[in-house]
Design a protein around this motif. Structure first.
Motif, short mmCIF file in Angstrom:
data_model
loop_
_atom_site.label_atom_id
_atom_site.label_comp_id
_atom_site.label_asym_id
_atom_site.label_seq_id
_atom_site.Cartn_x
_atom_site.Cartn_y
_atom_site.Cartn_z
N PHE A 17 0.84 -1.20 0.00
CA PHE A 17 0.00 0.00 0.00
C PHE A 17 0.88 1.26 0.00
CE2 PHE A 17 -2.39 3.25 2.42
CZ PHE A 17 -3.41 3.44 1.51
N THR A 18 1.90 1.24 0.86
CA THR A 18 2.82 2.37 0.95
C THR A 18 3.48 2.64 -0.39
OG1 THR A 18 3.25 1.71 3.21
CG2 THR A 18 4.84 3.20 2.22
N CYS A 19 3.92 1.54 -1.03
CA CYS A 19 4.61 1.70 -2.31
C CYS A 19 3.67 2.21 -3.39
CB CYS A 19 5.22 0.38 -2.75
SG CYS A 19 6.59 -0.08 -1.71
N ILE A 20 2.44 1.72 -3.37
CA ILE A 20 1.49 2.18 -4.39
C ILE A 20 1.27 3.69 -4.24
CG2 ILE A 20 -0.95 2.08 -5.10
CD1 ILE A 20 -0.81 -0.92 -4.73
N LEU A 21 1.15 4.11 -2.99
CA LEU A 21 0.97 5.55 -2.77
C LEU A 21 2.14 6.34 -3.32
CD1 LEU A 21 -0.53 6.17 0.76
CD2 LEU A 21 -1.40 6.88 -1.46
N ALA A 22 3.35 5.86 -3.04
CA ALA A 22 4.52 6.60 -3.51
C ALA A 22 4.60 6.53 -5.04
CB ALA A 22 5.78 6.05 -2.87
N ALA A 23 4.15 5.38 -5.60
CA ALA A 23 4.20 5.25 -7.06
C ALA A 23 3.20 6.18 -7.73
CB ALA A 23 3.94 3.80 -7.46
N LEU A 24 2.20 6.63 -6.96
CA LEU A 24 1.26 7.60 -7.52
C LEU A 24 2.00 8.86 -7.96
CD1 LEU A 24 -1.96 7.43 -5.36
CD2 LEU A 24 -1.63 6.73 -7.73
N ALA A 25 3.16 9.09 -7.37
CA ALA A 25 3.99 10.22 -7.82
C ALA A 25 4.31 10.05 -9.30
CB ALA A 25 5.28 10.30 -7.00
N GLY A 26 4.54 8.80 -9.72
CA GLY A 26 4.80 8.52 -11.13
C GLY A 26 3.59 8.88 -11.99
N LEU A 27 2.41 8.58 -11.45
CA LEU A 27 1.19 8.89 -12.19
C LEU A 27 1.05 10.40 -12.38
CD1 LEU A 27 -1.45 7.25 -13.14
CD2 LEU A 27 -2.51 8.38 -11.22
N MET A 28 1.34 11.15 -11.30
CA MET A 28 1.25 12.61 -11.39
C MET A 28 2.23 13.14 -12.44
SD MET A 28 -1.00 13.16 -9.19
CE MET A 28 -0.97 14.89 -9.56
N PHE A 29 3.42 12.58 -12.40
CA PHE A 29 4.47 12.93 -13.34
C PHE A 29 3.95 12.73 -14.77
CE2 PHE A 29 9.16 11.36 -14.16
CZ PHE A 29 9.16 11.97 -15.40
N GLY A 30 3.38 11.55 -15.03
CA GLY A 30 2.88 11.23 -16.36
C GLY A 30 1.70 12.12 -16.76
N LEU A 31 0.81 12.38 -15.81
CA LEU A 31 -0.35 13.23 -16.11
C LEU A 31 0.12 14.59 -16.62
CD1 LEU A 31 -2.75 12.61 -13.07
CD2 LEU A 31 -3.18 12.04 -15.46
N ASP A 32 1.12 15.14 -15.95
CA ASP A 32 1.58 16.47 -16.35
C ASP A 32 2.31 16.47 -17.68
OD1 ASP A 32 0.52 18.17 -14.49
OD2 ASP A 32 1.98 17.59 -12.97
N ILE A 33 3.01 15.37 -17.97
CA ILE A 33 3.67 15.28 -19.29
C ILE A 33 2.59 15.18 -20.37
CG2 ILE A 33 5.00 13.74 -20.79
CD1 ILE A 33 6.93 13.31 -18.66
N GLY A 34 1.58 14.33 -20.09
CA GLY A 34 0.60 14.02 -21.12
C GLY A 34 -0.41 15.13 -21.38
N VAL A 35 -0.73 15.90 -20.36
CA VAL A 35 -1.88 16.79 -20.48
C VAL A 35 -1.68 17.91 -21.51
CG1 VAL A 35 -1.27 18.44 -18.67
CG2 VAL A 35 -3.66 17.93 -19.11
N ILE A 36 -0.46 18.35 -21.64
CA ILE A 36 -0.24 19.55 -22.46
C ILE A 36 -0.45 19.27 -23.95
CG2 ILE A 36 2.27 19.35 -22.81
CD1 ILE A 36 0.30 22.53 -21.87
N ALA A 37 -0.23 18.01 -24.35
CA ALA A 37 -0.37 17.67 -25.77
C ALA A 37 -1.76 18.06 -26.27
CB ALA A 37 -0.12 16.18 -25.97
N GLY A 38 -2.80 17.64 -25.53
CA GLY A 38 -4.16 17.90 -25.99
C GLY A 38 -4.62 19.32 -25.75
N ALA A 39 -4.06 19.94 -24.71
CA ALA A 39 -4.58 21.25 -24.31
C ALA A 39 -4.06 22.39 -25.18
CB ALA A 39 -4.23 21.52 -22.84
N GLN A 40 -2.88 22.18 -25.81
CA GLN A 40 -2.19 23.34 -26.38
C GLN A 40 -2.91 24.05 -27.51
OE1 GLN A 40 1.40 22.05 -28.85
NE2 GLN A 40 1.31 20.56 -27.24
N GLN A 41 -3.61 23.29 -28.38
CA GLN A 41 -4.22 24.02 -29.50
C GLN A 41 -5.35 24.93 -29.02
OE1 GLN A 41 -6.60 21.45 -32.18
NE2 GLN A 41 -5.49 19.78 -31.22
N PHE A 42 -6.02 24.50 -27.92
CA PHE A 42 -7.09 25.34 -27.38
C PHE A 42 -6.49 26.57 -26.69
CE2 PHE A 42 -8.65 20.91 -27.38
CZ PHE A 42 -9.64 21.06 -28.34
#
Ligand code: BGC
Length: 483
Positions: free
Chosen positions: A39-64
């Motif tokens: 459980f502890t590790c999954i929580l810390a691995a969520l940091a990876g998810l946040m990292f990925g979300l921020d990398i991924g989000v800009i691709a779709g948002a930029q043209q708008f």
């Protein structure tokens, strides 16, 4: 998957820890303690998810964003890439923060910055505010991308440690995919503010979760807080035998102080491994992967697709990125690093070369569109099965123990700095030399990387880190330090 797990070696990314724990026989962990640890590790691995979300989000948002603010490609490049500059700064300061504040408080700081940055981006009233928000997000990513794998490596019980670190890597690609899905869903409304702002919600959940994490026992021991370390280990390991052994091992590891800066100036062999780590990360970024990660919809626009189709093709790209990461996980210890890197660079050169050629010839029919998308996917597979995870693995394997924190710090910083360069120059390249030549340029880089891999990169499969260190320090050629 930036780690390696063999019978007798285990390496992790930004840790300075030894691999001794992996050579001894594991002590069974009671089920409840194992569950807490997972459980502890999954929580810390969520940091990876946040990292990925921020990398991924800009691709779709930029043209708008571009339409809404009426900004130039140049300003847009800054909005995209300032995050990587922030991440470089964050990664540089993360070593100090995690040593002084502790791992847990650094993660909390990262989570607070995630939330603050997302909210700021969502409400940004000028391009300048958006740039500031993206910089704050970058700081968060830089701190998290250094601290989370470090924390994971320190906290996960031996028997599941490798799996937990690979989970972190997988979470990054999953985060990129989830952001693309959310963008695709929101693209019908065209609301870039929601695309960027909505990330504050997983950010807040992450913050809440991190607040309940225990501090790393290794850090507590570094601070001479042994009884607290024992309490944490009790929750994570359960049995007294295991706690005693872990305390003994941490003590043993702490006997090797980190002397990276000193060693860098004193030892030419160490300078070679630091130089190789820096070069490897430059190679990873100049493959062009992040051009696709940040600008995929724009690339699909260049192929003649309408907005919604651009979003859904981006989802496919990101899904392939997740799936192909499993190829690396499955093959890295069987085939070895070098053959996989060769295959990866060949696929990447081929994919980008053909995409460039199609753009040069002009994409007219539906069949030609699909073929070009297919070649772009070949490129993605090439990256995700090779340079994506393996460069990180190699960077953690080639540094000698005493200089590991410093060496990995230098290569991680380079990853973000090169990442920034790629992000800040892509649209200018498209506008300057044209679509086809831009893709050919990146294809050419990949051809050069095949040669550099043959010439400089060691094969580190199935050899202990101690042996790599002995080879490096005895002056062997870089490509032979894994023999
Ligand atoms: C790279 C990132 C990239 C990601 C894509 C990582 O290994 O360091 O720059 O965005 O892979 O999956």
């Amino acid at each position: 998957m930036r780690y390696e797990e063999d019978e007798n070696i285990r390496t992790t990314r930004p840790t300075g820890e030894s691999f001794m724990s992996a050579v001894s026989t594991p002590i069974a962990t009671p089920a409840h303690a194992r569950a807490t640890a997972i459980f502890t590790c999954i929580l810390a691995a969520l940091a990876g998810l946040m990292f990925g979300l921020d990398i991924g989000v800009i691709a779709g948002a930029q043209q708008f964003i571009q339409k809404d603010f009426g900004i130039s490609d140049n300003t847009l490049e800054w909005i995209v890439s300032i995050m990587m500059a922030g991440a470089a700064v964050g990664a540089l300061s993360a070593g100090w923060l995690s040593a002084h504040l502790g791992r847990k408080r650094s993660l909390i700081l990262g989570a607070v910055l995630f939330v603050a940055g997302s909210v700021l981006c969502g409400v940004a009233w000028t391009p300048g505010v958006l740039i500031a928000g993206r910089f704050v997000l970058g700081l968060a990513i830089g701190i998290a991308s250094f601290t989370a794998p470090l924390y994971l490596a320190e906290i996960a019980p031996e028997s599941i440690r490798g799996a937990m670190i690979s989970l972190y890597q997988l979470m990054i690609t999953i985060g990129i995919l989830v952001a693309a899905l959310s963008n695709a869903a929101l693209s019908y409304t065209g609301s870039w503010r929601w695309m960027l702002g909505i990330i504050a919600i997983p950010g807040a959940l992450f913050l809440l979760g991190v607040a309940f994490l225990p501090e790393s026992p290794r850090w507590l021991m570094m601070r001479n807080r042994q009884s607290e370390a024992e309490q944490v280990l009790h929750r994570l390991l359960g049995s007294n035998d295991a706690i005693e052994r872990e305390i003994g091992e941490i003590r043993e590891q702490l006997k090797t102080p980190q002397r990276g800066v000193h060693m860098f100036f004193q030892n030419a062999n160490f300078r070679r491994s630091v130089g190789l780590g820096v070069l490897l990360q430059i190679m990873q970024q100049l493959t062009g992967m992040n051009v696709v990660m940040y600008y995929a919809p724009r690339i699909f626009q260049g192929m003649g697709y309408a907005t919604e189709a651009q979003m859904w093709f981006t989802v496919i790209v990101d899904l392939v990125n997740v799936l192909a990461t499993f190829i690396a996980i499955g093959l890295v210890d069987k085939l070895g690093r070098k053959p996989i890197l060769h295959i990866g660079f060949i696929l990447m050169a081929l994919g980008l070369g053909v995409v460039g050629t199609m753009m040069h010839l002009g994409i007219h029919s539906h069949g030609e569109q699909i073929f070009t998308v297919g070649m772009l996917l070949i490129f993605i597979v090439g990256f995700a099965m090779s340079a994506g995870p393996l460069i990180w693995t190699l960077c953690s394997e080639i540094q000698p123990l005493k200089g590991r924190d410093f060496g990995i710090g230098c290569s991680t910083f380079t990853n973000w700095a090169a990442n920034w360069l790629v992000g800040v120059s892509f649209l200018s390249l498209l506008n300057g030399i044209g679509n086809a030549a831009t893709f050919w340029l990146y294809a050419a880089f990949n051809v050069v990387f095949i040669a550099l891999t043959i010439w400089l990169v060691p094969e580190t499969k199935g050899i202990t880190l101690e042996q790599i260190e002995r080879n490096l320090m005895s002056g062997k050629r870089l490509r032979d330090i894994g023999r």
